[in-house]
Scaffold this motif. Structure first.
Motif, mmCIF file in Angstrom:
data_model
loop_
_atom_site.group_PDB
_atom_site.id
_atom_site.type_symbol
_atom_site.label_atom_id
_atom_site.label_comp_id
_atom_site.label_asym_id
_atom_site.label_seq_id
_atom_site.Cartn_x
_atom_site.Cartn_y
_atom_site.Cartn_z
ATOM 1 N N SER A 146 24.382 -24.069 20.246
ATOM 2 C CA SER A 146 24.710 -24.124 18.558
ATOM 3 C C SER A 146 26.287 -24.564 18.477
ATOM 4 C CB SER A 146 24.869 -22.389 18.398
ATOM 5 O OG SER A 146 25.742 -21.761 19.252
ATOM 6 N N THR A 147 26.751 -24.767 19.062
ATOM 7 C CA THR A 147 28.353 -25.519 19.351
ATOM 8 C C THR A 147 28.320 -26.651 18.325
ATOM 9 O OG1 THR A 147 28.994 -24.249 21.236
ATOM 10 C CG2 THR A 147 30.559 -26.031 20.161
ATOM 11 N N PHE A 148 27.258 -27.669 18.554
ATOM 12 C CA PHE A 148 27.259 -29.095 18.126
ATOM 13 C C PHE A 148 26.172 -29.035 17.361
ATOM 14 C CE2 PHE A 148 30.101 -29.291 21.920
ATOM 15 C CZ PHE A 148 31.406 -29.646 21.393
ATOM 16 N N ARG A 149 26.028 -29.546 16.181
ATOM 17 C CA ARG A 149 25.124 -29.988 15.318
ATOM 18 C C ARG A 149 25.140 -31.321 14.738
ATOM 19 N NH1 ARG A 149 23.745 -24.404 11.835
ATOM 20 N NH2 ARG A 149 23.244 -23.059 13.483
ATOM 21 N N LEU A 151 21.801 -36.503 10.762
ATOM 22 C CA LEU A 151 21.383 -37.952 10.651
ATOM 23 C C LEU A 151 21.779 -38.463 9.359
ATOM 24 C CD1 LEU A 151 18.045 -37.454 12.332
ATOM 25 C CD2 LEU A 151 20.105 -38.090 13.440
ATOM 26 N N PRO A 152 21.648 -39.964 9.274
ATOM 27 C CA PRO A 152 22.104 -40.434 7.971
ATOM 28 C C PRO A 152 21.231 -40.226 6.784
ATOM 29 C CG PRO A 152 21.783 -41.951 9.653
ATOM 30 C CD PRO A 152 21.376 -40.796 10.368
ATOM 31 N N ASN A 153 19.810 -39.702 6.855
ATOM 32 C CA ASN A 153 19.191 -39.164 5.973
ATOM 33 C C ASN A 153 19.402 -38.014 5.508
ATOM 34 O OD1 ASN A 153 18.063 -37.804 8.048
ATOM 35 N ND2 ASN A 153 15.902 -38.881 7.925
ATOM 36 N N GLY A 154 20.347 -37.162 6.089
ATOM 37 C CA GLY A 154 20.733 -35.934 5.730
ATOM 38 C C GLY A 154 20.121 -34.628 6.426
ATOM 39 N N THR A 155 19.215 -35.093 7.305
ATOM 40 C CA THR A 155 18.231 -34.055 8.215
ATOM 41 C C THR A 155 19.265 -33.655 9.261
ATOM 42 O OG1 THR A 155 17.141 -35.808 9.200
ATOM 43 C CG2 THR A 155 16.064 -34.790 7.061
ATOM 44 N N ARG A 156 18.784 -32.644 9.689
ATOM 45 C CA ARG A 156 19.579 -31.988 11.085
ATOM 46 C C ARG A 156 18.924 -32.529 12.266
ATOM 47 N NH1 ARG A 156 20.278 -25.764 12.680
ATOM 48 N NH2 ARG A 156 20.832 -26.051 14.923
ATOM 49 N N TYR A 157 19.632 -33.027 13.091
ATOM 50 C CA TYR A 157 18.893 -33.490 14.394
ATOM 51 C C TYR A 157 18.604 -32.157 15.096
ATOM 52 C CZ TYR A 157 18.510 -36.208 18.742
ATOM 53 O OH TYR A 157 17.961 -36.687 19.852
ATOM 54 N N ALA A 158 17.369 -32.223 15.783
ATOM 55 C CA ALA A 158 17.032 -31.118 16.427
ATOM 56 C C ALA A 158 17.353 -30.841 17.892
ATOM 57 C CB ALA A 158 15.354 -31.214 16.429
ATOM 58 N N ARG A 190 33.792 -37.586 22.994
ATOM 59 C CA ARG A 190 32.349 -37.846 22.992
ATOM 60 C C ARG A 190 31.421 -36.749 23.400
ATOM 61 N NH1 ARG A 190 31.146 -43.406 26.157
ATOM 62 N NH2 ARG A 190 31.991 -44.005 24.193
ATOM 63 N N VAL A 191 30.423 -36.431 22.642
ATOM 64 C CA VAL A 191 29.454 -35.447 22.792
ATOM 65 C C VAL A 191 28.125 -36.230 23.096
ATOM 66 C CG1 VAL A 191 28.156 -33.541 21.849
ATOM 67 C CG2 VAL A 191 30.578 -33.854 21.382
ATOM 68 N N GLN A 192 27.399 -35.539 24.089
ATOM 69 C CA GLN A 192 26.117 -36.047 24.650
ATOM 70 C C GLN A 192 24.873 -35.392 24.001
ATOM 71 O OE1 GLN A 192 25.737 -37.069 28.968
ATOM 72 N NE2 GLN A 192 23.841 -36.006 28.740
ATOM 73 N N PHE A 193 24.016 -36.085 23.767
ATOM 74 C CA PHE A 193 22.771 -35.367 22.913
ATOM 75 C C PHE A 193 21.550 -36.153 23.578
ATOM 76 C CE2 PHE A 193 25.726 -34.592 19.618
ATOM 77 C CZ PHE A 193 25.294 -33.459 19.012
ATOM 78 N N PRO A 194 20.608 -35.270 23.966
ATOM 79 C CA PRO A 194 19.368 -35.783 24.384
ATOM 80 C C PRO A 194 18.652 -36.871 23.411
ATOM 81 C CG PRO A 194 19.409 -33.615 24.847
ATOM 82 C CD PRO A 194 20.551 -33.943 23.896
ATOM 83 N N ASN A 195 17.853 -37.718 23.802
ATOM 84 C CA ASN A 195 16.975 -38.468 22.685
ATOM 85 C C ASN A 195 15.925 -38.932 23.253
ATOM 86 O OD1 ASN A 195 17.258 -40.250 20.419
ATOM 87 N ND2 ASN A 195 17.603 -41.989 21.441
ATOM 88 N N PRO A 196 14.826 -37.807 23.234
ATOM 89 C CA PRO A 196 13.554 -38.097 24.001
ATOM 90 C C PRO A 196 12.739 -38.858 22.881
ATOM 91 C CG PRO A 196 13.794 -35.848 23.181
ATOM 92 C CD PRO A 196 15.210 -36.508 23.221
ATOM 93 N N SER A 241 25.616 -44.231 12.010
ATOM 94 C CA SER A 241 26.734 -43.215 11.575
ATOM 95 C C SER A 241 26.243 -41.894 11.177
ATOM 96 C CB SER A 241 27.222 -43.961 10.157
ATOM 97 O OG SER A 241 27.988 -45.238 10.480
ATOM 98 N N THR A 242 26.631 -40.973 11.541
ATOM 99 C CA THR A 242 26.315 -39.581 11.374
ATOM 100 C C THR A 242 27.503 -38.651 10.951
ATOM 101 O OG1 THR A 242 26.525 -39.163 13.933
ATOM 102 C CG2 THR A 242 24.335 -40.032 13.145
ATOM 103 N N VAL A 243 27.249 -37.372 10.894
ATOM 104 C CA VAL A 243 28.113 -36.251 10.772
ATOM 105 C C VAL A 243 27.974 -35.249 11.724
ATOM 106 C CG1 VAL A 243 29.014 -34.543 9.173
ATOM 107 C CG2 VAL A 243 28.341 -36.685 8.069
ATOM 108 N N LEU A 244 29.055 -35.077 12.601
ATOM 109 C CA LEU A 244 28.865 -33.820 13.736
ATOM 110 C C LEU A 244 29.565 -32.699 13.270
ATOM 111 C CD1 LEU A 244 27.917 -33.400 16.523
ATOM 112 C CD2 LEU A 244 30.371 -33.902 17.270
#
Length: 378
Positions: free
Chosen positions: A235-238, A241-248, A270-276, A285-288
């Motif tokens: 829950s710390t990092f959300r 995406l550029p289309n306004g949806t939240r990355y799961a 730098r924050v790391q995210f899985p990308n399966p 470009s995103t918003v963290l």
């Protein structure tokens, strides 16, 4: 003179009568009517809110492919944009020259090995004769020197073979890791130069990094998050995406840059995210959103209850005598249509949300039962 005094007395009497009449009218009119308002009870609830940072997706492993040998491109083994596996051949450069050089080096090695073998035989023979005092010592010493020289020539020939083999291997460019390859910068038949011609770029896609900058004043906060990495990554990092949806997928702290940028007084994080599913792309470009450390049990009221005056913020609180009183408040983060109140009022206070434009400090109000502020979340 007598007539003048009479006229002044008559005028004064008229003014007195008019003044008495005005006071009687004011008494008959009574106090101003109560202002109709809507009340909402301030309440303490779970207020979870995030700080927003512009961010850029970056590949954690990104390599430019360049040739180490010169020649012409004779084979391309992939399609632009393919996901290629580690070790897969990607480009082939004309190998004939390098294959010939390798065979020549092997022949040189075999020749040197034959020389050293012959030198060893001679040395052994001369050493046996020397034991019988049947040969001059100088001949034995010369044989030993020839043997050592032949051994050095073998080592040199082996190095030549390794060098030729390396050039031959470099004529086929393989994927250094599993990743997404870009659009080829060269085509079949193109001539490439060692170390200068860019062939392509390959990027790892899972996991991906997200880079953003913070003020140096917030450095200790993110250092704490780095030490806690792994415990609150759900829950710390959300990521938005550029289309306004939240990355799961959840993120976790990966790195804090080594120093502070002196021109901007910022630090890169730098924050790391899985990308399966390969949704994140290098350069996106995103918003963290980063969980604010002040999240928790907080007092919230509707945002529309706040009145700003001269750079300060106020709310109206309903008192026991059907009057509304102005209270200065310190605001926290806004949560959609709610806002956190850090101090200035307490839990259960009834704040005015409607009718504020006609309300004054200490003014009379009329209202029904107070509503309740909904639970605040973001």
């Amino acid at each position: 003179m007598t007539h003048t005094l009479l006229r002044l007395s008559f005028a004064a009497g008229l003014l007195a009568l008019a003044s008495c009449g005005q006071k009687e009218d004011e008494k008959a009119a009574g106090p101003p009517p109560a202002t109709p308002v809507t009340l909402v009870a301030a309440r303490t609830t779970d207020a979870v809110y995030y700080d927003e940072y512009p961010a850029t997706v970056v590949a954690l492993n990104n390599v430019e492919l360049r040739s180490q040998v010169a020649g012409f491109i004779t084979q391309i083994y992939f399609k632009d944009g393919d996901l290629v596996q580690k070790g897969k051949p990607l480009y082939e450069i004309d190998r004939r020259k390098y294959q010939a050089a390798y065979q020549q080096a092997l022949a040189g090695l075999r020749s040197a090995q034959a020389v050293v073998q012959n030198a060893q035989v001679n040395l052994n023979r001369y050493q046996r004769l020397a034991q019988q005092d049947a040969i001059a010592k100088q001949i034995v010493d010369n044989a030993a020197t020839s043997y050592s020289t032949a051994q050095a020539q073998v080592a040199q020939a082996q190095a030549n073979v390794a060098l030729a083999r390396t050039d031959l291997d470099y004529s086929v460019i393989n994927a250094p890791f599993t990743g997404r390859i870009g659009i080829s910068q060269v085509r079949l038949g193109a001539q490439v130069s060692p170390g200068t011609t860019l062939l392509n770029t390959i990027s790892a896609e899972d996991p991906m990094g997200v880079d953003f900058v913070i003020p140096d004043a917030d450095l200790s906060r993110f250092a704490d998050l780095q030490r806690q990495s792994g415990g609150r990554q759900d829950s710390t990092f959300r990521l938005m995406l550029p289309n306004g949806t939240r990355y799961a997928q959840p993120g976790k702290m990966l790195a804090i840059d080594r120093g502070v940028d002196q021109q901007t007084a910022t630090v890169q994080i730098r924050v790391q995210f899985p990308n399966p599913k390969r949704e994140l792309k290098d350069g996106m470009s995103t918003v963290l959103n980063v969980l604010n450390r002040q999240s928790g049990r907080r007092l919230v009221v509707p945002f529309k209850a706040v009145v700003e005056q001269m750079g300060e913020n106020f709310v109206f609180i309903a008192g026991d005598s059907s009057k509304a009183y102005q209270r200065k408040v310190q605001l926290g983060p806004r949560l959609r249509d709610q806002i956190v109140i850090m101090n200035g009022i307490k839990d259960g206070d009834k704040v005015v949300t409607e009718g504020l434009n006609r309300l004054r400090d200490g003014g009379q109000i009329t209202t029904g039962a107070p509503a309740t502020a909904p639970t605040a979340a973001k």
